[in-house]
Design a protein around this motif. Structure first.
Motif, PDB file in Angstrom:
ATOM      1  N   TRP A 172       0.853  -1.187   0.000  1.00 46.14           N
ATOM      2  CA  TRP A 172       0.000   0.000   0.000  1.00 46.14           C
ATOM      3  C   TRP A 172       0.884   1.230   0.000  1.00 46.14           C
ATOM      4  O   TRP A 172       1.640   1.452   0.929  1.00 46.14           O
ATOM      5  CB  TRP A 172      -0.915  -0.017   1.222  1.00 46.14           C
ATOM      6  N   ASN A 173       0.789   2.021  -1.066  1.00 50.99           N
ATOM      7  CA  ASN A 173       1.637   3.212  -1.230  1.00 50.99           C
ATOM      8  C   ASN A 173       3.117   2.880  -1.076  1.00 50.99           C
ATOM      9  O   ASN A 173       3.885   3.615  -0.467  1.00 50.99           O
ATOM     10  CB  ASN A 173       1.237   4.317  -0.240  1.00 50.99           C
ATOM     11  N   THR A 175       4.516   0.591   0.710  1.00 48.58           N
ATOM     12  CA  THR A 175       4.890   0.011   1.999  1.00 48.58           C
ATOM     13  C   THR A 175       4.196  -1.333   2.179  1.00 48.58           C
ATOM     14  O   THR A 175       2.967  -1.404   2.114  1.00 48.58           O
ATOM     15  CB  THR A 175       4.488   0.955   3.148  1.00 48.58           C
TER      16      THR A 175
END
Length: 196
Positions: A172-173, A175
């Motif tokens: 997610w993003n 990470t």
């Protein structure tokens, strides 16, 4: 494999393997042979990052994303090797009405078959009734039959390990989340599903 596919958790793209095959090729082949001989556990490199790709411009709900699995290249090599070796057997196991997972077949063929069946049923006369049933295709990934198809128990166990012993992370993003294991079904897009 496409050269610049997104890397898996190990960070390597197929480009690295293709560029340096003369150096690392024999080691990769030995590694894959050790897996096939059951002397290396698939779980050691069966890690996947899940990425959610938006289907529309501004998604607001989870169903508006398409999950994509980013597997390690060694795992892809193993599963593609098994797929290629089982392709001829696959063609004898899959009916002519199944369009998924078979080269040169398209899902649109099923639409044509369904239209022909309904058209033919409309022209039938007599006292006998007929019925058409639509099957929920989402459930197809949860029902795979491996036994009784002529595969050795070693290959069956390896396919099961490839699908059951997986470590997943959501990216997610950029990470990664904590690792978790899938509890049901198989991963969409996993090369192993093309064997069945």
């Amino acid at each position: 494999m496409k050269t610049y596919k997104a890397p898996g958790p190990d960070g390597f793209q197929p480009f690295f393997y293709q560029s340096w095959w003369r150096v690392i090729g024999s080691s990769v082949c030995k590694f894959i042979r050790r897996i096939l001989d059951d002397s290396v556990d698939v779980a050691d490199f069966n890690q996947t990052c899940l990425v959610l790709i938006p289907k529309i411009l501004r998604p607001e709900f989870l169903h508006q994303f398409r999950p994509t699995g980013l597997c390690n290249v060694n795992y892809k090599i193993l599963t593609k090797l098994m797929v290629n070796r089982l392709t001829n057997l696959l063609l004898s196991l899959v009916t002519k009405y199944q369009s998924s997972f078979v080269p040169r077949r398209q899902i649109t063929y099923n639409i044509i078959v369904a239209q022909e069946i309904i058209h033919s049923m409309g022209k039938l006369k007599g006292r006998k009734g007929y019925m058409v049933t639509k099957v929920d295709l989402k459930k197809a990934y949860d029902r795979l039959k491996l036994m009784g198809v002529g595969l050795s128990s070693q290959i069956v166990n390896l396919i099961i390990k490839c699908n059951e012993i997986a470590s997943l992370q959501i990216l997610w993003n950029g990470t990664p989340s904590a690792n978790f294991a899938p509890m049901r079904g198989i991963r969409h897009g996993d090369p192993c599903i093309f064997m069945l």
